[in-house]
Design a protein around this motif. Structure first.
Motif, PDB file in Angstrom:
ATOM      1  N   UNK A 123       0.830  -1.199   0.000  1.00 34.28           N
ATOM      2  CA  UNK A 123       0.000   0.000   0.000  1.00 34.28           C
ATOM      3  C   UNK A 123       0.871   1.258   0.000  1.00 34.28           C
ATOM      4  N   UNK A 124       0.264   2.372  -0.369  1.00 37.58           N
ATOM      5  CA  UNK A 124       0.904   3.672  -0.180  1.00 37.58           C
ATOM      6  C   UNK A 124       0.566   4.167   1.229  1.00 37.58           C
ATOM      7  N   UNK A 125       1.446   4.974   1.807  1.00 33.70           N
ATOM      8  CA  UNK A 125       1.202   5.477   3.160  1.00 33.70           C
ATOM      9  C   UNK A 125       2.047   6.717   3.413  1.00 33.70           C
ATOM     10  N   UNK A 126       1.622   7.483   4.410  1.00 33.01           N
ATOM     11  CA  UNK A 126       2.376   8.657   4.854  1.00 33.01           C
ATOM     12  C   UNK A 126       2.434   8.647   6.381  1.00 33.01           C
ATOM     13  N   UNK A 127       3.631   8.759   6.918  1.00 38.38           N
ATOM     14  CA  UNK A 127       3.834   8.821   8.364  1.00 38.38           C
ATOM     15  C   UNK A 127       4.364  10.209   8.704  1.00 38.38           C
ATOM     16  N   UNK A 128       3.654  10.931   9.562  1.00 39.23           N
ATOM     17  CA  UNK A 128       4.038  12.297   9.922  1.00 39.23           C
ATOM     18  C   UNK A 128       4.179  12.414  11.432  1.00 39.23           C
ATOM     19  N   UNK A 129       5.338  12.887  11.880  1.00 42.16           N
ATOM     20  CA  UNK A 129       5.589  13.063  13.309  1.00 42.16           C
ATOM     21  C   UNK A 129       5.816  14.540  13.630  1.00 42.16           C
ATOM     22  N   UNK A 188       8.571  15.797  10.820  1.00 39.69           N
ATOM     23  CA  UNK A 188       9.325  14.858   9.978  1.00 39.69           C
ATOM     24  C   UNK A 188       8.321  13.888   9.360  1.00 39.69           C
ATOM     25  N   UNK A 189       8.509  13.618   8.099  1.00 33.20           N
ATOM     26  CA  UNK A 189       7.504  12.845   7.355  1.00 33.20           C
ATOM     27  C   UNK A 189       8.171  11.841   6.423  1.00 33.20           C
ATOM     28  N   UNK A 190       7.586  10.646   6.367  1.00 33.30           N
ATOM     29  CA  UNK A 190       8.007   9.662   5.373  1.00 33.30           C
ATOM     30  C   UNK A 190       6.792   9.290   4.551  1.00 33.30           C
ATOM     31  N   UNK A 191       6.928   9.466   3.231  1.00 38.03           N
ATOM     32  CA  UNK A 191       5.830   9.191   2.308  1.00 38.03           C
ATOM     33  C   UNK A 191       6.256   8.087   1.341  1.00 38.03           C
ATOM     34  N   UNK A 215       8.237   4.189  -4.259  1.00 34.59           N
ATOM     35  CA  UNK A 215       9.190   5.264  -4.022  1.00 34.59           C
ATOM     36  C   UNK A 215       8.950   5.898  -2.660  1.00 34.59           C
ATOM     37  N   UNK A 216      10.006   5.976  -1.869  1.00 41.30           N
ATOM     38  CA  UNK A 216       9.917   6.585  -0.546  1.00 41.30           C
ATOM     39  C   UNK A 216      10.568   7.949  -0.523  1.00 41.30           C
ATOM     40  N   UNK A 217       9.953   8.883   0.208  1.00 38.83           N
ATOM     41  CA  UNK A 217      10.469  10.247   0.307  1.00 38.83           C
ATOM     42  C   UNK A 217      10.464  10.695   1.762  1.00 38.83           C
ATOM     43  N   UNK A 218      11.605  11.146   2.229  1.00 41.19           N
ATOM     44  CA  UNK A 218      11.744  11.652   3.594  1.00 41.19           C
ATOM     45  C   UNK A 218      11.775  13.180   3.558  1.00 41.19           C
ATOM     46  N   UNK A 219      10.946  13.805   4.416  1.00 40.67           N
ATOM     47  CA  UNK A 219      10.855  15.261   4.452  1.00 40.67           C
ATOM     48  C   UNK A 219      11.071  15.773   5.874  1.00 40.67           C
ATOM     49  N   UNK A 220      11.643  16.950   5.967  1.00 40.34           N
ATOM     50  CA  UNK A 220      11.775  17.667   7.238  1.00 40.34           C
ATOM     51  C   UNK A 220      11.177  19.053   7.061  1.00 40.34           C
ATOM     52  N   UNK A 221      10.161  19.337   7.848  1.00 43.09           N
ATOM     53  CA  UNK A 221       9.463  20.639   7.769  1.00 43.09           C
ATOM     54  C   UNK A 221       9.042  20.959   6.337  1.00 43.09           C
ATOM     55  N   UNK A 222       8.553  19.926   5.640  1.00 40.74           N
ATOM     56  CA  UNK A 222       8.044  20.096   4.291  1.00 40.74           C
ATOM     57  C   UNK A 222       9.082  20.031   3.189  1.00 40.74           C
ATOM     58  N   UNK A 223      10.369  19.988   3.540  1.00 38.80           N
ATOM     59  CA  UNK A 223      11.443  19.963   2.552  1.00 38.80           C
ATOM     60  C   UNK A 223      11.960  18.537   2.374  1.00 38.80           C
ATOM     61  N   UNK A 224      12.078  18.107   1.116  1.00 35.52           N
ATOM     62  CA  UNK A 224      12.597  16.772   0.820  1.00 35.52           C
ATOM     63  C   UNK A 224      14.083  16.703   1.153  1.00 35.52           C
ATOM     64  N   UNK A 225      14.456  15.710   1.992  1.00 41.25           N
ATOM     65  CA  UNK A 225      15.863  15.542   2.345  1.00 41.25           C
ATOM     66  C   UNK A 225      16.436  14.240   1.781  1.00 41.25           C
ATOM     67  N   UNK A 226      15.578  13.329   1.375  1.00 39.25           N
ATOM     68  CA  UNK A 226      16.048  12.084   0.754  1.00 39.25           C
ATOM     69  C   UNK A 226      14.879  11.421   0.045  1.00 39.25           C
ATOM     70  N   UNK A 227      15.153  10.852  -1.121  1.00 38.80           N
ATOM     71  CA  UNK A 227      14.118  10.149  -1.874  1.00 38.80           C
ATOM     72  C   UNK A 227      14.778   9.046  -2.686  1.00 38.80           C
TER      73      UNK A 227
END
Length: 300
Positions: A123-129, A188-191, A215-227
């Motif tokens: 599945x697709x998912x988004x985890x936001x902390x 911090x978010x992982x999508x 495809x996974x994307x890691x964000x910090x305060x809305x900014x992509x830091x790794x994908x």
């Protein structure tokens, strides 16, 4: 058990001949496991090791014991027999997550069983902390499920956000921020965007919707830091003996090279949100799967 059945009665043992290797879990299921199998008969009073199949010698005893099996199966609500393997293992069970697409946690929590936690496979998912980092920085586990032999972890490592998938201890795929989080409040978010069409294919005895890439994307305060792209994903389950934990990690960790449990989160957790977007079969998908199943049935 997965379409194989047997009955013991007063020294006699009737059983289906094993027709599937233990590791052959993904093939098509026998559509009539009660009747479409070879039956073996053993007299355990004379042959405790079941070395001599006497079914051909005592056909009436075979019929008698099969009738008894049917009676017992009806009595204990065994029917209908299910000869699938992986499809039955992954089939959804009634639980508190059924039908839910959003899960919110506002404080640390450990020990939630896998069956009662959000399932992030296929599945697709988004985890936001939403967290607050104290002066001096923070580290520790935000969220984890599974452990040393399969699972995922979302954590701060020396202040840097990390999301890691442990693929049955064969490979570990890591997304990581380049800088430690500064003191203060952060999101911090992982999508993860899943490319497959999901577990709905199992209804057609087809596994093509499972274990697809994404495809996974890691964000910090809305900014992509790794994908990065995840070429392989887990198809069925995480570790049955590990739990879903928020704020620390019980039992084993998903990556011993990074941390040792319990690895408590030293930042303040304001809110953790998990949103799941499960793929749904389109009419075209359903038609294609039905055709494939019908063609397979004709071939068999």
């Amino acid at each position: 058990m997965f379409g194989q059945w047997a009955l013991y009665d007063d020294g006699w043992f009737l059983s289906t001949k094993v027709n599937r290797a233990p590791w052959d879990a993904f093939g098509p299921a026998n559509t009539d496991p009660l009747n479409n199998q070879v039956l073996e008969l053993f007299n355990l009073n004379k042959d405790f090791s079941q070395s001599e199949n006497v079914a051909a010698k005592y056909p009436q005893k075979v019929k008698e014991l099969k009738d008894k099996f049917i009676a017992e199966a009806r009595k204990y609500q065994v029917f209908p027999l299910d000869a699938s393997v992986a499809a039955r293992i992954i089939a959804p069970r009634p639980n508190i997550t059924a039908g839910r697409t959003e899960f919110v946690y506002t404080r640390p929590m450990t020990g939630l069983p896998q069956g009662d936690s959000p399932l992030l496979l296929n599945t697709s998912y988004t985890i936001t902390a939403d967290i607050e980092v104290p002066q001096g920085g923070a580290e520790g586990m935000i969220l984890t499920s599974g452990g040393r032999f399969a699972g995922y972890g979302f954590y701060l490592l020396k202040g840097k956000p990390v999301f890691l998938w442990n693929l049955v201890d064969l490979e570990r795929l890591k997304w990581e921020g380049t800088e430690a989080l500064t003191p203060g409040r952060h999101t911090v978010e992982f999508d993860f965007k899943y490319d497959g069409i999901g577990v709905g294919t199992l209804e057609f005895n087809n596994f093509s919707g499972l274990a697809q890439p994404g495809t996974g994307t890691l964000k910090v305060d809305g900014k992509v830091v790794d994908s990065k792209r995840m070429a392989k994903t887990l198809p069925m389950i995480l570790q049955w003996d590990e739990s879903f934990d928020v704020g620390s990690d019980t039992l084993t960790g998903v990556n011993d090279a990074d941390y040792k449990p319990p690895f408590p989160l030293s930042a303040k957790l304001n809110k953790l949100t998990i949103k799941v977007d499960r793929p749904q079969l389109s009419p075209a998908d359903i038609k294609k799967l039905q055709t494939a199943m019908q063609e397979k049935a004709k071939a068999d």
